[in-house]
Each structure stands twice: as C-alpha cells, then as structure tokens.
Motif scaffolding. Structure first.
Motif, mmCIF file in Angstrom:
data_model
loop_
_atom_site.group_PDB
_atom_site.id
_atom_site.type_symbol
_atom_site.label_atom_id
_atom_site.label_comp_id
_atom_site.label_asym_id
_atom_site.label_seq_id
_atom_site.Cartn_x
_atom_site.Cartn_y
_atom_site.Cartn_z
ATOM 1 N N GLU A 90 0.819 -1.207 0.000
ATOM 2 C CA GLU A 90 0.000 0.000 0.000
ATOM 3 C C GLU A 90 0.857 1.262 0.000
ATOM 4 O O GLU A 90 0.424 2.327 -0.438
ATOM 5 N N ASP A 109 -0.677 -4.560 3.375
ATOM 6 C CA ASP A 109 -0.784 -3.245 4.005
ATOM 7 C C ASP A 109 0.102 -3.318 5.241
ATOM 8 O O ASP A 109 -0.251 -3.982 6.217
ATOM 9 N N ASP A 112 -2.001 -1.102 9.144
ATOM 10 C CA ASP A 112 -3.389 -0.647 9.114
ATOM 11 C C ASP A 112 -3.710 0.089 10.415
ATOM 12 O O ASP A 112 -3.316 -0.343 11.491
ATOM 13 N N SER A 237 -9.743 1.217 13.118
ATOM 14 C CA SER A 237 -8.681 0.283 12.734
ATOM 15 C C SER A 237 -9.357 -0.959 12.170
ATOM 16 O O SER A 237 -10.065 -1.669 12.892
ATOM 17 N N LEU A 267 -11.507 2.062 1.432
ATOM 18 C CA LEU A 267 -10.554 0.981 1.686
ATOM 19 C C LEU A 267 -10.047 0.405 0.369
ATOM 20 O O LEU A 267 -10.762 0.376 -0.636
ATOM 21 N N GLU A 272 -6.800 -4.582 1.475
ATOM 22 C CA GLU A 272 -7.673 -4.595 2.644
ATOM 23 C C GLU A 272 -8.960 -5.384 2.405
ATOM 24 O O GLU A 272 -9.250 -6.353 3.119
#
Length: 344
Positions: A90, A109, A112, A237, A267, A272
C-alpha cells in the motif's frame, strides 16, 4: 497438558510436499516473522524513535507515518528469501516485479490503522497471497476468489495472527517468551446473532439512503424492525474491527459516501477488502460493497478503493437488500419507513 499447535507446524501440515502450498507457507512464515519485529517496534514506541508523526504522503495520497515506512521496510526485508513473482505494498506506487516464474504474488498493508499510533490503540498488518497469473496477465488484476491465503496481525494487548489458507480460519497468538505463534482458536466461526455494528456515525449526512436506513433500524432498538437493542462500536482500525467480529459477531460498515474522495469507498480492494473478505467468508460471514460480493471484484488498479460491509451474514444481506430494493425499508415495518413516524 497438550502443547499448542504452532504456526509453523500448521503451515507444514497444510503444505505437505505440494510446491504451491510450500511457497505459500514460506511467505506466511516470513510475514509472521516480520510482524514479530513490527510488534516489538510498536511496543517500544517513542523509545525506538516512533512518534506517530506524518512524514509526507504515500503513493495513493494518504498521510504516511514514520511507522508505516518502518513496517514496510521490515516486511520487504523478511520476504527477500521468499520466491515470489510480484509484491505490492500500500505504501508503494507500483508493484515490485521479481520473477514471474515464481508461483505466488503477495500484497500487503504494512500498517493498518496508523492514525491510532499516537493514541496507543490497536493497529495491525494485512496480507494476501495469490497464484501468479498466466503469461501476459498483470499481477493483482483478478477477483479475490483467486486468493490462496490471507491474514492479518493485530498489535494489541496480545500480538495475534489471524490466518486462512482457504480451509477455515485459525488464530495464533505470539508467545513472547519464545517468539513463537501458538494456536488459540481453530476453525473460527462468526457468531450469527450479535447486536453490534461498527460505523463512523459522524458521516451520517454523507451516506447513501440504504446505509441510513440500516443504521436507523439499529438505532430504533427493540421498538424497531430488528426487535433488539444494538451497541455501536468504532475503533478506526480495520484489523481491530475484524478481530472483534470474529470473536463476537456483528457488522462493520465503511460505505461509500458523498464526500470528495469517498464516492468509490475508501478501503483498498487489493490490500484490505480482498483479504478481509476471504477471511470473513471462510469464517461463515459475508463481505459486500452493498451491491456486489467483494471477492468477485477484479481490481482495475492496485490502489483501487471500494466500500466494505462485512460480518455476520444476516446483517450483510440486510444491507444488500436495502441497496437493491428501494422499498425494503418500508416493507419491514411501515412505522419505520423513510416517511414513518420514527424517521431518524
């Protein structure tokens, strides 16, 4: 006392001698090792020079924290010995292409929930592993149904790793004494009938009507069409929200809305939504945009954004119905329709 199954034992049992599964096992083991280093770094916080302050923006325009960068570096370092065709982060503008003859591609990711760093709240790492596409096909452009494995680490009171290899969901917790992940829950199933929902209610005025209708049903409580009182949760989160759903059920909504930059959701599909949808479905739940099954979507770009509604299957299906049938809100109970006495 029976010794807990370790993550490496689980990966070995699943892989056997199959070359593709061995590649997946190697990648998961490397990612899990990197997550131990990230957990240690988070635990030291400012003592390790981690401030939670922004250091600029990543390739997709989001604020980038110092720990975002460090986590990305730790994961890349851990994956150096893993045979992969392509790697997508990401934090990077484009995938890293290494060896297209290798059997797998990895997307992740690195951190996060990084907006929670300075408030000492739960954050995590998310990853997805897919089979290398056929010659001529670009990596990370196929539906989420092609995933071989997906998982996420949660850095909270315990460091836990949630993992699916396509045959159910298992949760491993890090034993800090010997730096080993040990199984604490096997074949996790999302509770069906839990009265919790998670959404950022401050954006109510920007939501589409179907999302407003669903939240209005929840707010109506025992007097409404759901005939029960609901509790609202919002941590900010994704990994923390997903872990809670696996433990207690409920539904998480991060819908598209009318704000600039949010009309296609917020997102990322590759890093994700795809891995979370794979995990949630493997645990008996559902994941949707409100109109489409997340796992059936094929990314147009590696940073494509989507709405994400996931959790207990009955609640996700209800949100989908409200999106596809404009009259569904009033069909449930006339008093709670959009023009009803109890409009919220």
């Amino acid at each position: 006392m029976t010794l807990a199954l370790t993550l490496r034992q689980h990966l070995g049992q699943n892989a056997g001698k199959d070359p593709l599964r061995l590649a997946v096992a190697s990648a998961v083991d490397a990612l899990a090792t990197a997550c131990i280093d990230i957990a240690d770094l988070i635990g030291r916080g400012a003592l390790a020079g981690i401030t939670g302050q922004a250091q600029g923006r990543n390739a997709d325009g989001d604020l980038q924290k110092d720990l975002d960068v460090r986590a990305d570096e730790l994961i890349r370092q851990a994956l150096k010995s893993v045979p992969f065709a392509a790697l997508a982060s990401e934090e990077a503008e484009a995938p890293e292409i290494r060896d297209m003859t290798a059997p797998i591609c990895i997307a992740f990711d690195p951190l996060d929930g990084s907006s929670n760093i300075d408030s000492n709240m739960t954050i995590g790492t998310i990853f997805s592993i897919v089979v290398t596409p056929l010659e001529g096909q670009a990596a990370f452009t196929r539906p989420g149904t092609t995933q071989l494995a997906a998982g996420f680490a949660v850095y909270g009171p315990q460091t836990s790793l949630v993992l699916t290899l396509g045959d159910g969901v298992d949760i491993f917790t890090l034993d800090r004494d010997d730096k080993t992940y040990k199984a604490v829950r096997r074949r996790v199933q999302i509770p069906v009938d839990t009265a919790e929902y998670a959404i950022n209610a401050s954006n109510h005025r920007h939501w589409e009507q179907p999302v407003r209708d669903f939240i209005a049903e929840c707010l109506a409580g025992v007097d409404g069409p759901r005939s029960k009182d609901f509790n609202m949760r919002w941590i900010g989160s994704l990994v923390a929200e997903a872990y809670r759903i696996l433990a207690r059920g409920g539904v998480f909504l991060y819908p598209a809305d009318a704000r600039e930059g949010y009309t296609d959701g917020r997102l990322r599909l590759v890093y994700e939504a795809h891995p979370m949808a794979f995990i949630v479905e493997q645990a008996g739940g559902a994941a949707s945009t409100g109109r489409e099954r997340i796992l059936e979507l094929a990314p147009r770009t590696i940073h494509q954004r989507v709405p994400l509604i996931m959790g207990s299957i009955e609640k996700v299906r209800r949100v989908e119905l409200l999106h596809t049938d404009p009259n569904a809100a009033s069909k449930t109970a006339p008093l709670f329709g959009r023009r009803g006495l109890f409009q919220v």
